[in-house]
Scaffold this motif. Structure first.
Motif, mmCIF file in Angstrom:
data_model
loop_
_atom_site.group_PDB
_atom_site.id
_atom_site.type_symbol
_atom_site.label_atom_id
_atom_site.label_comp_id
_atom_site.label_asym_id
_atom_site.label_seq_id
_atom_site.Cartn_x
_atom_site.Cartn_y
_atom_site.Cartn_z
ATOM 1 N N TYR A 804 -60.120 -21.525 -34.602
ATOM 2 C CA TYR A 804 -61.270 -20.836 -34.322
ATOM 3 C C TYR A 804 -61.364 -20.462 -32.857
ATOM 4 C CZ TYR A 804 -62.523 -23.472 -38.626
ATOM 5 O OH TYR A 804 -62.442 -24.002 -39.943
ATOM 6 N N ALA A 805 -60.829 -21.107 -31.983
ATOM 7 C CA ALA A 805 -60.746 -20.612 -30.580
ATOM 8 C C ALA A 805 -60.105 -19.077 -30.541
ATOM 9 C CB ALA A 805 -60.283 -21.615 -29.709
ATOM 10 N N ALA A 806 -60.728 -18.337 -29.746
ATOM 11 C CA ALA A 806 -60.116 -16.969 -29.445
ATOM 12 C C ALA A 806 -58.532 -17.094 -28.688
ATOM 13 C CB ALA A 806 -60.889 -16.259 -28.633
ATOM 14 N N PRO A 807 -57.690 -16.215 -29.122
ATOM 15 C CA PRO A 807 -56.501 -16.272 -28.584
ATOM 16 C C PRO A 807 -56.474 -16.319 -27.155
ATOM 17 C CG PRO A 807 -56.515 -14.574 -30.342
ATOM 18 C CD PRO A 807 -57.971 -14.973 -30.006
ATOM 19 N N GLU A 808 -57.347 -15.464 -26.496
ATOM 20 C CA GLU A 808 -57.448 -15.191 -25.079
ATOM 21 C C GLU A 808 -57.964 -16.486 -24.231
ATOM 22 O OE1 GLU A 808 -59.289 -13.629 -26.840
ATOM 23 O OE2 GLU A 808 -61.388 -13.643 -26.444
ATOM 24 N N TYR A 809 -58.424 -17.482 -25.115
ATOM 25 C CA TYR A 809 -58.764 -18.802 -24.380
ATOM 26 C C TYR A 809 -57.675 -19.604 -24.120
ATOM 27 C CZ TYR A 809 -63.817 -17.940 -25.400
ATOM 28 O OH TYR A 809 -64.950 -17.606 -25.401
ATOM 29 N N GLY A 810 -56.396 -19.383 -24.919
ATOM 30 C CA GLY A 810 -55.399 -20.088 -24.684
ATOM 31 C C GLY A 810 -54.429 -19.756 -23.383
#
Length: 937
Positions: A804-810
């Motif tokens: 559920y976490a947005a890709p940019e958070y990675g």
């Protein structure tokens, strides 16, 4: 020879008649478009005016309208008169279930010869034109399942020939116009599921031709008029879901033709009229649950109502015995008396004649069973091959659980005998009930071992056996339960090891506390990150993952163990001495910490009432395992009951696990966020507790209002049996939930002076209240936009949950509102496909988003959630209605795709997503009603 000649002659003669009839019919129809064209000019203008205000016609139903080569009387939905003064004039306009939208033109009032107007199951908005009162010949007015607003036009009283007025499932306001009391030919008055207010008019009793009266689910108040007893031809009376009060009038007993009586969900009070049911021999449906009715149930009710199908009287205040005469109602399908004060024994004949019984819900009363004879009703129920739910919980049943319970219908999916005084063993025969989803038997005195045959229940999702006296080992066969999510066995005397086979079950909650279990704990089971485990009170357990805090399992010889024991005692003695040295220092430090904690508490709780650890412990029965309702990264949630303003209030207590890194920061984040946020779709925080427990340890908890319908994850991923699952969300409800969640995010992102980022939006953090309104909760990772973290804790670096976490958070990017939008998009896709973003079937290359995107727009039916597919297929497959539902799901999934774009700048804002979903609901909601709702028409 004569026969051979006659036979072809007869065939030629028949063919001639067919040709002649066809010619006459075609000539007649052609004449309608050609004869006296000036007569029908006004009709054609009225129809073209109607078309001009239709804003959407997806099926092209009105494509032929206005085509000069096609006569008006051949236009779709249009029927013209064939003779007399109606010849060539429009007498019927039938355009139901075509997904037409727009407003209804007042020009329809010019169709002065119209007899039938049917625009039901479309999306028309606006008011109902008063000009319809000009159609004096009108007999049938069908406009159900639209979005019409305003008031019911009093001018309809001018249509003195009206037989049917069906305006249910709209948004009509105001009262029922008194002018309609002049319609003496009226047989059907269907106004249910609107926003009508006021009282039920007494003049309705003068409409002696009424056969069907539906006023359910409005805002009507006051008492039920005695005059309704004058409607001797009435077959259906539906007044459920209003705010009606007072007694049930005895005059309703005069309705001898009545087949259905719905008075549920009101505030009716007093006893049932003694003679009310004496004349209602045709009654099939009796719905009077959720009122304040009292007194006893009529002893001869089953004799007087031989055709009774549904007897629903739950949540009232009835006392006395359950009438044994119900055994004579041989057509009975459901008997529901939950939460009353009924007593005595359960009639042993129940089920002997009612072989169609599917639902027996009689829990929450004071029924007794003291010997085998009192349990004979179970043997009688084995005759009911359609039985799907049986609830006798929370009564005063004693004695041994009969073996005949294993011979009940194999369709049974819910069985509850909880909170009684039942003894004896659990019969192996329960393993025959192969469709069971919930087996609920806690708070009894059951003994012996858990039968291995329970491993046959491969659809079981909930097994509750806590607070009994069960012994023996846990059956290895429980590992066969591939749908089991909740296994609660605490407070028994179960012994032996924990079988590793339990790791094959998709467990979410496992409570084995306070038993006699021993041996090593299986690592493959206790390593499941999403599993909430309670194993305290089992002193013989050892090993396992470090988080369990169990001693290591013995692997050395007895001699070495003795030596180790001596060493351990010596070390402990030394530690005791060291402890004395540091005691004063620790006390001094503790004093400082208390001062700091006090300052922190004063900041966090300045607008909430104070509550102590002792109060919360008392409210949750010492944080008992049976009150555990969920667990997350930073703590566990318990259900409790607390007194507030001299009233008992059900609460949810989130207890922080302060040993978990980041839990304290999560506590502060949740307090600070909910301190400022107020919205109907956010979970409401009642108070907080930052205190010391009975052992002197720091204790932090948040207290919320309790929401009885659990979380969205449980609803979406609950297993569906062949005949349907009671706790499954239909299409309309899922759409409403999606809108609720979007509304909460839109509020947070527009919050002044600083937007709030949730950061952990997922189905398990969306709770549902008693009306299935969604409330977003768990703000443990929330923060204000551009908030300076100022800490290097694990909490500070967390960016939501996997999937559920947005890709940019990675990539370590700063949190943003678009990150929440991404999580929302994935949640939306999950709601309507029934697939988790972390499901193994996708793999790293696919993912839920791509899985949905590949199916859009042509193959959505292959990826939609099983329950939604059943909802469509069980209705009317391959019809415009089913295609409309699929179209609705397609539109929703497209919103989910737009919200979950990989690049943040490509995602739509949550405000735009909200508007899009609201437009979809406005367009489709009235055409996506359940079969049960449509059957009332």
């Amino acid at each position: 020879m004569v026969v051979l000649l006659i036979k072809p002659l007869l065939s030629m003669l028949a063919f001639f008649h067919i040709c002649l009839a066809t010619f006459v019919a075609q000539t007649s129809l052609a004449a309608h478009g050609a004869i006296a064209p000036h007569i029908a000019d006004s009709d054609q203008l009225a129809l073209m005016s109607f078309k001009s205000l239709v804003t959407s016609d997806p099926s092209g139903a009105l494509a032929s309208w206005g085509n000069m080569s096609i006569p008006m009387c051949w236009w779709r939905g249009v029927a013209c008169g064939l003779r007399g003064h109606r010849r060539g004039h429009v007498v019927a306009l039938d355009l139901p279930e075509l997904n037409l939208t727009g407003t209804i033109t007042p020009a329809l009032g010019n169709l002065t010869f119209l007899r039938r107007l049917n625009l039901s199951s479309n999306g028309f908005q606006g008011i109902l034109p008063p000009e319809l009162g000009n159609i004096h010949d009108l007999e049938t007015l069908q406009l159900t399942y639209n979005s019409l607003s305003g008031q019911i036009p009093p001018s309809l009283s001018n249509c003195s020939h009206l037989i049917e007025i069906s305006l249910g499932d709209n948004n009509l306001h105001g009262g029922v116009p008194s002018e309609l009391g002049s319609l003496r030919n009226l047989q059907v008055l269907s106004l249910g599921k609107n926003w009508l207010t006021g009282t039920i008019p007494s003049w309705l009793g003068n409409l002696s031709s009424l056969v069907f009266l539906d006023l359910q689910q409005n805002g009507l108040v006051g008492q039920i008029p005695e005059s309704l007893g004058n409607l001797e031809m009435l077959t259906i009376l539906s007044l459920s879901g209003n705010n009606l009060s007072g007694p049930i009038p005895s005059s309703l007993g005069n309705l001898y033709a009545l087949t259905g009586l719905g008075l549920a969900n009101n505030k009716l009070e007093g006893p049932l009229p003694p003679l009310m049911f004496n004349n209602l021999s045709s009654l099939e449906f009796l719905y009077i649950e959720y009122n304040n009715l009292n007194g006893t149930l009529p002893p001869n009710i089953g004799n007087n109502l031989p055709k009774l199908n549904y007897f629903l009287v739950s949540d009232n205040e009835f006392h006395g015995m359950l009438p044994s005469s119900l055994c004579n109602a041989s057509m009975l399908q459901a008997i529901q008396t939950l939460e009353n004060f009924l007593s005595g024994t359960i009639p042993e004949c129940l089920g002997a004649k009612q072989t169609s019984l599917s639902s027996v819900l009689i829990g929450g009363n004071q029924f007794e069973a003291t010997n085998d004879a009192d349990w004979s009703f179970v043997a009688s129920l084995t005759n009911c091959s359609n039985l799907v739910e049986l609830d006798v919980s929370s009564n005063n049943l004693h004695g041994v659980l009969p073996n005949s319970i294993g011979n009940l219908s194999t369709l049974l999916y819910y069985l509850s005998i909880a909170k009684n005084n039942i003894t004896g063993t659990i019969t192996e025969g329960i393993g025959n009930l192969v469709n069971l989803q919930t087996l609920d038997m806690p708070h009894n005195f059951l003994i012996g071992a858990i039968p291995a045959s329970l491993g046959n229940l491969n659809k079981l999702s909930e097994l509750f056996l806590y607070n009994n006296a069960l012994s023996g080992p846990l059956p290895v066969t429980l590992g066969n339960l591939t749908q089991l999510t909740r296994l609660l066995l605490s407070t028994n005397a179960i012994s032996g090891p924990i079988p590793s086979s339990l790791s094959h079950c998709p467990l979410e909650v496992l409570d084995l506390s306070h038993n006699n279990l021993s041996g090593p704990t299986p690592k493959e089971l206790f390593s499941i990150p999403t599993l909430s485990i309670l194993i305290t009170g089992n002193d013989g357990l050892c090993g396992g993952i470090p988080q369990l805090g169990l001693p290591p399992c013995p692997t050395q010889t007895t001699k070495k163990r003795h030596r180790k024991l001596v060493i351990t005692v010596s070390v402990c003695s030394a530690l005791a001495c060291v402890t004395l040295v540091f005691a004063l220092f620790a006390l001094r430090q503790r004093s400082r910490q208390k001062t700091k904690a006090h300052l922190q508490r004063s900041v966090l709780s300045e607008q909430y009432m104070r509550v102590s650890y002792a109060e919360l412990a008392n409210a949750t029965s010492g944080f008992a395992s049976e009150n555990l309702i969920g667990a997350g990264s930073f703590g566990s949630v318990y259900k409790g009951t607390m007194r507030s303003n001299d009233q008992q209030r059900v609460i949810a207590v989130k207890v922080l696990n302060l040993m978990q890194r980041g839990a304290s920061q999560s506590f502060v984040a949740e307090c600070e966020t909910l301190r400022y946020a107020r919205h109907r779709n956010l979970v409401k925080i009642l108070t907080i507790c930052s205190s010391i427990d009975f052992k002197g340890h720091d204790f932090k908890a948040l207290v919320y209002e309790f929401l009885p319908n659990g979380n969205l994850d449980q609803w979406v991923h609950k297993h569906i049996i062949e005949d349907g699952e009671p706790k499954a969300l239909d299409l309309t409800t899922r759409l409403n939930v999606g809108i609720d969640v979007a509304s909460s995010l839109d509020y947070l992102h527009q919050h002044k002076p600083t937007p709030i980022i949730h950061q952990d939006l997922k189905p398990s953090n969306v709770l549902l209240d008693s009306s299935l309104v969604a409330r977003v909760g768990d703000f443990g990772l929330a923060r204000f936009l551009h908030q300076d973290i100022g800490t290097s804790s694990g909490w500070a670096s967390m960016r939501g949950s996997i999937g559920y976490a947005a890709p940019e958070y990675g990539l370590g990017n700063e949190v943003s509102t678009q990150g929440d939008v991404y999580g929302y998009g994935i949640l939306l896709l999950e709601m309507f496909t029934g697939k988790r973003p972390t499901d193994n079937e996708f793999g790293e290359a696919m993912g839920l988003r791509k899985y949905v995107q590949m199916a859009l727009p042509d193959t959505v039916s292959t990826i939609m959630d099983q329950q939604l597919r059943m909802e469509i297929e069980d209705g009317e497959p391959d019809t415009s209605n089913s295609k409309l539902r699929i179209s609705c799901i397609t539109s929703i999934l497209q919103v989910g795709i737009s919200c979950s774009e990989e690049m943040p700048m490509d995602r739509m804002s949550i405000g735009d997503a909200l508007k899009e979903l609201q437009a979809i609901r406005e367009k489709f909601q009235k055409l996506l009603c359940s079969e049960a709702s449509s059957s009332s028409h």
